[in-house]
Enzyme design. Sequence first.
Site, PDB file in Angstrom:
ATOM      1  N   ASN A   9       0.877  -1.177   0.000  1.00  0.00           N
ATOM      2  CA  ASN A   9       0.000   0.000   0.000  1.00  0.00           C
ATOM      3  C   ASN A   9       0.914   1.226   0.000  1.00  0.00           C
ATOM      4  OD1 ASN A   9      -1.808   2.042   0.490  1.00  0.00           O
ATOM      5  ND2 ASN A   9      -2.304   1.417   2.594  1.00  0.00           N
ATOM      6  N   TRP A  10       1.074   1.795  -1.183  1.00  0.00           N
ATOM      7  CA  TRP A  10       2.014   2.916  -1.308  1.00  0.00           C
ATOM      8  C   TRP A  10       1.500   4.187  -0.633  1.00  0.00           C
ATOM      9  CZ3 TRP A  10       4.167   3.211  -7.032  1.00  0.00           C
ATOM     10  CH2 TRP A  10       4.906   2.047  -7.301  1.00  0.00           C
ATOM     11  N   LYS A  11       0.207   4.225  -0.343  1.00  0.00           N
ATOM     12  CA  LYS A  11      -0.417   5.465   0.173  1.00  0.00           C
ATOM     13  C   LYS A  11      -0.090   6.614  -0.782  1.00  0.00           C
ATOM     14  CE  LYS A  11      -0.183   3.402   4.689  1.00  0.00           C
ATOM     15  NZ  LYS A  11      -0.168   3.559   6.129  1.00  0.00           N
ATOM     16  N   HIS A  95      -9.683   1.513   4.503  1.00  0.00           N
ATOM     17  CA  HIS A  95      -8.440   1.680   5.272  1.00  0.00           C
ATOM     18  C   HIS A  95      -8.667   2.683   6.405  1.00  0.00           C
ATOM     19  CE1 HIS A  95      -4.325   2.816   6.253  1.00  0.00           C
ATOM     20  NE2 HIS A  95      -3.952   1.673   5.717  1.00  0.00           N
ATOM     21  N   GLU A  97      -6.970   5.074   7.432  1.00  0.00           N
ATOM     22  CA  GLU A  97      -6.692   6.477   7.085  1.00  0.00           C
ATOM     23  C   GLU A  97      -7.858   7.088   6.320  1.00  0.00           C
ATOM     24  OE1 GLU A  97      -2.880   5.779   5.258  1.00  0.00           O
ATOM     25  OE2 GLU A  97      -2.041   5.279   7.226  1.00  0.00           O
ATOM     26  N   GLU A 167      -5.856  -4.537  10.571  1.00  0.00           N
ATOM     27  CA  GLU A 167      -4.863  -3.472  10.689  1.00  0.00           C
ATOM     28  C   GLU A 167      -5.134  -2.647  11.943  1.00  0.00           C
ATOM     29  OE1 GLU A 167      -2.696  -2.599   6.782  1.00  0.00           O
ATOM     30  OE2 GLU A 167      -4.142  -1.039   7.223  1.00  0.00           O
ATOM     31  N   GLY A 173       1.660   2.603  10.675  1.00  0.00           N
ATOM     32  CA  GLY A 173       2.468   3.815  10.618  1.00  0.00           C
ATOM     33  C   GLY A 173       3.226   4.096  11.905  1.00  0.00           C
ATOM     34  N   SER A 212       3.085  -1.887  10.451  1.00  0.00           N
ATOM     35  CA  SER A 212       4.515  -1.958  10.778  1.00  0.00           C
ATOM     36  C   SER A 212       5.134  -3.325  10.492  1.00  0.00           C
ATOM     37  CB  SER A 212       4.758  -1.549  12.242  1.00  0.00           C
ATOM     38  OG  SER A 212       4.334  -0.213  12.449  1.00  0.00           O
ATOM     39  N   GLY A 233       2.716  -1.061   4.317  1.00  0.00           N
ATOM     40  CA  GLY A 233       2.806   0.363   3.986  1.00  0.00           C
ATOM     41  C   GLY A 233       4.240   0.759   3.696  1.00  0.00           C
TER      42      GLY A 233
HETATM   43  P1  PGA Z   1       2.649   0.485   7.668  1.00  0.00           P
HETATM   44  O1  PGA Z   1       1.213   0.708   6.991  1.00  0.00           O
HETATM   45  O2  PGA Z   1       3.184  -0.811   7.145  1.00  0.00           O
HETATM   46  O3  PGA Z   1       3.467   1.666   7.247  1.00  0.00           O
HETATM   47  O4  PGA Z   1       2.421   0.445   9.158  1.00  0.00           O
HETATM   48  C1  PGA Z   1       0.338  -0.366   6.802  1.00  0.00           C
HETATM   49  C2  PGA Z   1      -0.947   0.092   6.157  1.00  0.00           C
HETATM   50  O5  PGA Z   1      -1.443   1.161   6.488  1.00  0.00           O
HETATM   51  O6  PGA Z   1      -1.515  -0.591   5.281  1.00  0.00           O
END
Ligand code: PGA
Length: 251
Positions: A9-11, A95, A97, A167, A173, A212, A233
């Site tokens: 997931n590149w965001k 997600h 976010e 998640e 994050g 993470s 991420g």
């Molecule tokens: P992260 O993000 O690996 O940077 O914790 C995971 C995600 O939000 O899918």
Amino acid sequence: MRRKLVVGNWKMHGNVAANKLLLDGVVAGTRLLSNVDCVVCVPYPYLSQAQSLLEGTNVAWGAQNLCATKDGALTGAVSPEMLLDYGCSHVIIGHSERRSQFHETDDTAAARFNAAQEVGLTPIFCMGETLEERESDWTDFIIGRQLDSIMRRYGVEVLAKAVLAYEPLWAVGSDNPATPEQAQEVHTFIRKRIARCDVNIATEVRILYGGSVTPANAAGLFAMSDIDGGLIGRASLLAGDFVSICRAANN
Ligand code: PGA
């Protein structure tokens, strides 16, 4: 036996030059992996680039969201069919976010889940609790509510063509991943809840862990019996790290 799946997931990261290096590295590093499915979910503007670099490789691609409507006067929105035009197979739905920063709710996430499936896209449906909810012993309640938001509206059958992702918000994050045991406990809860409605679907649905995940902790997480891969991420932005995680899932 569920096949492992690793999704990047590149965001909101990337640019044309960096994406090329990253995707070339991921393609080269995953070419010989035959026991894992690899997917990258990139920002909309780079779907065309992903398609041209990934077509015919071991790596599939998808988007990070969609609009539940087919077309219309919806400035800034992207429809499910538009994702198909760029060869997407997967789309991330709900997600944390999107839920916390873009007013996504159980209702809107469920509508997007359904819209994705209607055109044949595989939704990667995210669920997770906050730290406060975990500390109040509400994890099962929150995850159950999020899972039920799909099953109640569309039936358990729709999970046969979906991917689920646990998640925890406190792990996303952060540098504070869930332990394999903590993640396994929630994944088991999810599978049992689905099994109340359909044992076969519960046995077959892939449940990813996200939050993470790194090359250092991936193997431990993926060794758990109910963890079928990861939603990655930050570590998906470095070809070497992402490939290492795919390798851990392949083993
Ligand atoms: P992260 O993000 O690996 O940077 O914790 C995971 C995600 O939000 O899918």
